[in-house]
Design a protein around this motif. Structure first.
Motif, PDB file in Angstrom:
ATOM      1  N   GLN A   1     -28.494  -7.832 118.445  1.00  0.00           N
ATOM      2  CA  GLN A   1     -28.971  -9.037 119.101  1.00  0.00           C
ATOM      3  C   GLN A   1     -27.959 -10.162 118.992  1.00  0.00           C
ATOM      4  O   GLN A   1     -27.445 -10.457 117.924  1.00  0.00           O
ATOM      5  N   SER A   2     -27.675 -10.774 120.153  1.00  0.00           N
ATOM      6  CA  SER A   2     -26.790 -11.932 120.172  1.00  0.00           C
ATOM      7  C   SER A   2     -27.637 -13.194 120.178  1.00  0.00           C
ATOM      8  O   SER A   2     -28.582 -13.317 120.958  1.00  0.00           O
ATOM      9  N   LEU A   3     -27.308 -14.132 119.317  1.00  0.00           N
ATOM     10  CA  LEU A   3     -28.067 -15.376 119.241  1.00  0.00           C
ATOM     11  C   LEU A   3     -27.705 -16.329 120.374  1.00  0.00           C
ATOM     12  O   LEU A   3     -28.495 -17.193 120.743  1.00  0.00           O
ATOM     13  N   THR A   4     -26.501 -16.230 120.923  1.00  0.00           N
ATOM     14  CA  THR A   4     -26.041 -17.164 121.956  1.00  0.00           C
ATOM     15  C   THR A   4     -26.019 -16.543 123.340  1.00  0.00           C
ATOM     16  O   THR A   4     -25.646 -17.217 124.306  1.00  0.00           O
ATOM     17  N   SER A   5     -26.387 -15.276 123.458  1.00  0.00           N
ATOM     18  CA  SER A   5     -26.305 -14.571 124.735  1.00  0.00           C
ATOM     19  C   SER A   5     -27.511 -13.671 124.874  1.00  0.00           C
ATOM     20  O   SER A   5     -27.876 -12.958 123.939  1.00  0.00           O
ATOM     21  N   GLN A   6     -28.153 -13.679 126.046  1.00  0.00           N
ATOM     22  CA  GLN A   6     -29.301 -12.817 126.259  1.00  0.00           C
ATOM     23  C   GLN A   6     -29.167 -12.072 127.575  1.00  0.00           C
ATOM     24  O   GLN A   6     -28.485 -12.518 128.502  1.00  0.00           O
ATOM     25  N   SER A   7     -29.811 -10.929 127.645  1.00  0.00           N
ATOM     26  CA  SER A   7     -29.765 -10.101 128.844  1.00  0.00           C
ATOM     27  C   SER A   7     -30.604 -10.729 129.953  1.00  0.00           C
ATOM     28  O   SER A   7     -31.374 -11.669 129.727  1.00  0.00           O
ATOM     29  N   VAL A   8     -30.472 -10.172 131.152  1.00  0.00           N
ATOM     30  CA  VAL A   8     -31.274 -10.637 132.281  1.00  0.00           C
ATOM     31  C   VAL A   8     -32.761 -10.456 131.994  1.00  0.00           C
ATOM     32  O   VAL A   8     -33.577 -11.342 132.280  1.00  0.00           O
ATOM     33  N   ALA A   9     -33.130  -9.319 131.415  1.00  0.00           N
ATOM     34  CA  ALA A   9     -34.548  -9.061 131.113  1.00  0.00           C
ATOM     35  C   ALA A   9     -35.084 -10.058 130.097  1.00  0.00           C
ATOM     36  O   ALA A   9     -36.210 -10.568 130.237  1.00  0.00           O
ATOM     37  N   GLN A  10     -34.303 -10.370 129.068  1.00  0.00           N
ATOM     38  CA  GLN A  10     -34.734 -11.352 128.067  1.00  0.00           C
ATOM     39  C   GLN A  10     -34.869 -12.736 128.694  1.00  0.00           C
ATOM     40  O   GLN A  10     -35.836 -13.468 128.428  1.00  0.00           O
ATOM     41  N   ASP A  11     -33.914 -13.098 129.518  1.00  0.00           N
ATOM     42  CA  ASP A  11     -33.940 -14.403 130.178  1.00  0.00           C
ATOM     43  C   ASP A  11     -35.182 -14.536 131.060  1.00  0.00           C
ATOM     44  O   ASP A  11     -35.889 -15.547 131.025  1.00  0.00           O
ATOM     45  N   LYS A  12     -35.467 -13.497 131.824  1.00  0.00           N
ATOM     46  CA  LYS A  12     -36.617 -13.529 132.727  1.00  0.00           C
ATOM     47  C   LYS A  12     -37.934 -13.620 131.957  1.00  0.00           C
ATOM     48  O   LYS A  12     -38.849 -14.362 132.334  1.00  0.00           O
ATOM     49  N   ARG A  13     -38.025 -12.854 130.864  1.00  0.00           N
ATOM     50  CA  ARG A  13     -39.244 -12.890 130.061  1.00  0.00           C
ATOM     51  C   ARG A  13     -39.492 -14.279 129.496  1.00  0.00           C
ATOM     52  O   ARG A  13     -40.613 -14.801 129.548  1.00  0.00           O
ATOM     53  N   LYS A  14     -38.451 -14.902 128.971  1.00  0.00           N
ATOM     54  CA  LYS A  14     -38.609 -16.243 128.409  1.00  0.00           C
ATOM     55  C   LYS A  14     -38.964 -17.265 129.486  1.00  0.00           C
ATOM     56  O   LYS A  14     -39.794 -18.149 129.270  1.00  0.00           O
ATOM     57  N   LEU A  15     -38.339 -17.147 130.654  1.00  0.00           N
ATOM     58  CA  LEU A  15     -38.606 -18.096 131.739  1.00  0.00           C
ATOM     59  C   LEU A  15     -40.070 -18.075 132.142  1.00  0.00           C
ATOM     60  O   LEU A  15     -40.695 -19.121 132.335  1.00  0.00           O
ATOM     61  N   PHE A  16     -40.656 -16.884 132.254  1.00  0.00           N
ATOM     62  CA  PHE A  16     -42.026 -16.773 132.735  1.00  0.00           C
ATOM     63  C   PHE A  16     -43.071 -16.985 131.654  1.00  0.00           C
ATOM     64  O   PHE A  16     -44.254 -16.753 131.881  1.00  0.00           O
ATOM     65  N   GLU A  17     -42.643 -17.457 130.503  1.00  0.00           N
ATOM     66  CA  GLU A  17     -43.588 -17.999 129.534  1.00  0.00           C
ATOM     67  C   GLU A  17     -43.885 -19.468 129.825  1.00  0.00           C
ATOM     68  O   GLU A  17     -44.747 -20.076 129.197  1.00  0.00           O
ATOM     69  N   THR A  18     -43.165 -20.052 130.795  1.00  0.00           N
ATOM     70  CA  THR A  18     -43.357 -21.452 131.164  1.00  0.00           C
ATOM     71  C   THR A  18     -44.728 -21.672 131.769  1.00  0.00           C
ATOM     72  O   THR A  18     -45.175 -20.908 132.640  1.00  0.00           O
ATOM     73  N   VAL A  19     -45.404 -22.713 131.332  1.00  0.00           N
ATOM     74  CA  VAL A  19     -46.698 -23.083 131.911  1.00  0.00           C
ATOM     75  C   VAL A  19     -46.424 -23.992 133.099  1.00  0.00           C
ATOM     76  O   VAL A  19     -46.424 -25.217 133.008  1.00  0.00           O
ATOM     77  N   GLY A  20     -46.147 -23.389 134.259  1.00  0.00           N
ATOM     78  CA  GLY A  20     -45.818 -24.150 135.447  1.00  0.00           C
ATOM     79  C   GLY A  20     -44.940 -23.342 136.376  1.00  0.00           C
ATOM     80  O   GLY A  20     -44.618 -22.175 136.120  1.00  0.00           O
ATOM     81  N   SER A  21     -44.544 -23.972 137.469  1.00  0.00           N
ATOM     82  CA  SER A  21     -43.813 -23.288 138.521  1.00  0.00           C
ATOM     83  C   SER A  21     -42.334 -23.156 138.173  1.00  0.00           C
ATOM     84  O   SER A  21     -41.649 -24.153 137.906  1.00  0.00           O
ATOM     85  N   VAL A  22     -41.856 -21.935 138.186  1.00  0.00           N
ATOM     86  CA  VAL A  22     -40.450 -21.642 137.934  1.00  0.00           C
ATOM     87  C   VAL A  22     -40.005 -20.569 138.925  1.00  0.00           C
ATOM     88  O   VAL A  22     -40.825 -19.908 139.566  1.00  0.00           O
TER      89      VAL A  22
END
Length: 698
Positions: free
Chosen positions: A46-67
């Motif tokens: 695991q990289s602390l400063t770099s994330q995969s596309v799947a990780q990025d997408k998962r984190k983004l869609f935890e947003t409570v609102g439109s993204v």
């Protein structure tokens, strides 16, 4: 142009020394399980400063609102030169080309009336701001070839990174050597209007060290006269893992832009003689030449509970910009932003916390001269523009039920704008110094319901605040530039929506309504002078942001063949109006069409072959003036895209645009009243064009 070839040679030499991933942008979330779980990976990987596309997408869609989310694979094997090619399939994003890489990018009315650069929208690269300290900025630092993915935070949902502008924030994420598609990627493409582009990407992982560099050179003569552009863009990052708990990454960027300006035309010329340049653009040899250097760092520390990320950045930018006058600017932007994220367990309930602060500032030496055929004449302005920002924010998401989260947060800000006119000039010999301070607290409250792994619904209310930048605060009348005090724009926005996927259907649907006070709007005083800014009294912004994708047919050629036909579409409804204004009543605000629609029908095969046809439809064009007396016609554009991605890493592609050679207006520099103002304010859209390219990843 002011800059000599020697500087280009120095740029190329420096880069050479340092430098030795379809039709519809996927908006389907991939949230975690019913009670969202914390995904733990082996720390050695695991990289602390770099994330995969799947990780990025998962984190983004935890947003409570439109993204919105764009996977780099959706545009990497296509012709993608401007950010319209990247963002055109994201619901809620209105993006139109003007010339070269200059475009209008608007979300929920951000920059609705500004005919240049960005306004009311925070532009991030790898989570680090690229805007200048006063909030202004452009898009020339963002190279589509160098992107891994894009996160779009609409409206107040940008709070996750400290943004509280009306438009929100867009984070353009670049790959690292640990997430790159291949160690080496070469690319060559070209096509209409003398377009030629080449690029190369090189990356390596050497134990705890990793590095990647992307260099691209683009030349185009342009669709219109006096539109020639040359772009040289270099992006790199270097990471080092001290331990599984501590990692640092440096980001480097160099961006060279030499862009001739074709200017704006009358409506008649834009529709009947669209390739011509404005007479003033020719006589003043109008251009925009910039040199930008960027260095940033992100250092991440894994704590016993949560993670602390600290980013720092410095951007140097010089601008030589002969327009109505010659603008000659040179300045620095710098900042530091700590950010803490954690997932806690409160009485058996999951609780996500994001908290941070940003301290950043900048100073620009801004000088102006009489434009003598693109050269500096008599000096008319000698000034210093300084901006300082002090911000803190927090967002908390508590899953008080297994499928329901309550979100609450706020941002507190104090922004200072200082302007010094040093005087000493014949045009204005008097020394003047003035400043404005803007402060506020912007709360956010919302609910997220996740009835299943692949379906979400949300409702939230946010307060946004847009502080005027120096393009707003320094206004030119009769060749005299002066500081013009303005109020900050602030709004309350209610939004509700849903996103998800079920069997063959994916969707993203949001409805919103904003009540705005003191909206920052622009009006053009002359075709050659940048638009001036005023505070509207009260405006109402409401709309619908809708996207859908359906696999209409699967396994066409045989059972289990894996080929499919996909139909996707985007509809943006933008109903922006004045509210009981003493001058404009309840008129529509000029600049953006009410309805903008796009549909794509595509066919793809598992062997890498893909082909699609697209249609962009604007049933009725936007108003050109706030008095609603002049409106541009609607239009329909047809396109065709095709390509083949071979298993050996070779990809070839073809992109044909505006097949019917439709004459249309792509953008407008709005005026207050077209009956009394000059109406040479239109940017004609490009005619028929064809581009082709080849990409090799190995």
């Amino acid at each position: 142009m002011k800059y000599a070839l020697a500087r280009r040679s120095a740029f190329a030499t420096g880069v050479s020394l340092l430098f030795a991933s379809r039709a519809f942008a996927q908006t389907t979330p991939e949230p975690a399980a019913t009670l969202p779980a914390v995904i733990v990976q082996g720390q050695s990987d695991q990289s602390l400063t770099s994330q995969s596309v799947a990780q990025d997408k998962r984190k983004l869609f935890e947003t409570v609102g439109s993204v919105g989310f764009v996977d780099g694979d959706d545009f990497q094997n296509t012709y993608a030169f401007t950010l319209r090619d990247v963002l055109k399939n994201v619901p809620g994003v209105f993006v139109q080309n003007r010339y070269g890489q200059e475009l209008r990018l608007s979300i929920r009315s951000s920059g609705i009336a500004r005919s240049y650069h960005t306004r009311g929208l925070e532009i991030l690269q790898d989570g680090i701001p690229t805007n200048l300290a006063d909030g202004s900025g452009d898009y020339y630092q963002i190279d589509p070839i160098a992107l891994q993915s894009v996160d779009v935070y609409k409206g107040g949902n940008g709070l996750a990174y400290g943004s509280s502008m009306q438009g929100g924030a867009i984070d353009f994420i670049t790959p690292t050597a640990r997430t790159a598609e291949a160690p080496n990627i070469l690319r060559l493409e070209g096509g209409s209007y003398g377009t030629v582009r080449s690029s190369a990407q090189f990356s390596r992982v050497l134990g705890p060290l990793d590095f990647i560099g992307t260099f691209s050179v683009n030349h185009a003569d342009g669709y219109r006269d006096h539109e020639r552009g040359q772009y040289e863009q270099f992006n790199a990052n270097i990471g080092y893992r001290f331990s599984p708990e501590v990692e640092t990454r440096f980001y480097l960027g160099v961006y060279v832009v030499d862009q001739e300006l074709p200017g704006t035309l009358s409506l008649s010329d834009a529709l009947n003689n669209p390739t011509k340049a404005a007479p003033s653009a020719l006589s003043g040899d109008q251009a925009r030449d910039t040199r930008t250097e960027r260095i940033a760092n992100k250092t991440s520390v894994k704590l016993d509970v949560g993670q602390l990320d600290v980013v720092t950045w410095a951007i140097h930018k010089s601008l030589y910009h002969p327009i109505f006058q010659v603008l000659d600017q040179d300045g620095w932007t710098y900042g530091i932003a700590p950010r803490y994220t954690a997932t806690l367990n409160l009485g058996g309930m999951r609780n996500d916390v994001i908290a941070g602060a940003r301290f950043f500032g900048g100073n620009t030496q801004a000088r102006q001269y009489v434009n003598v055929s693109g050269n500096e004449g008599t000096q008319t302005l000698d000034s210093t523009q300084s901006a300082y920002n002090y911000e803190a924010y927090v967002e908390d998401r508590l899953f008080f039920l297994p499928t329901v989260a309550l979100m609450a947060g706020f941002k507190a800000l104090r922004d200072v704008r200082q302007y010094v006119d040093h005087g000493g000039l014949a045009a204005d010999p008097t020394y003047k110094s003035t400043s404005e301070t803007f402060s506020g607290v912007n709360p956010k409250l919302g609910l997220l319901w996740q009835p299943s792994r692949e379906i979400q619904a949300y409702v939230d209310v946010t307060r946004s605040q847009d502080v005027p930048d120096f393009s707003d605060l320094t206004q030119t009348f009769s060749n005299t530039t002066q500081f013009t005090p303005l109020s900050a724009q602030h709004a309350w926005t209610l939004e509700l929506g849903t996103r998800g996927t079920r069997d063959r259907v994916s969707w993203d649907l949001t409805a919103y309504r904003s009540i705005v006070r003191d909206q920052l709007l622009q009006y053009t005083t002359s075709p050659d002078i940048p638009a001036s800014t005023f505070n509207a009294n009260k405006t109402v912004l409401q709309g619908v942001e809708a996207g859908i994708s359906v696999d209409v047919l699967r396994n066409l050629t045989s059972r289990g063949a894996g080929d499919k036909v996909t139909l996707s579409g985007v509809w943006n409804l933008s109903d922006f109006r004045f509210k009981d204004d003493p001058v404009y009543g309840n008129n529509r605000i000029a600049g953006v069409p009410v309805n903008v629609m796009r549909a794509v029908l595509g066919y793809s095969r598992p062997n890498g072959f893909h082909i699609s046809a697209s249609v962009d439809w604007v049933p009725a064009g936007a108003w050109a003036d706030d008095a609603n007396t002049l409106r541009v016609p609607g239009y329909t554009l047809l396109g065709l895209q095709a390509g083949m991605d071979f298993k050996n890493g070779l990809s070839v592609f073809l992109d044909a645009r505006n097949l019917t050679n439709k004459r249309y207006v792509s953008d407008i520099s709005t005026v207050a009243d077209a009956r009394t103002a000059s109406t040479a304010i239109f940017y004609p859209g490009e005619g028929r064009s064809v581009f082709a390219g080849v990409r090799y990843a190995f």
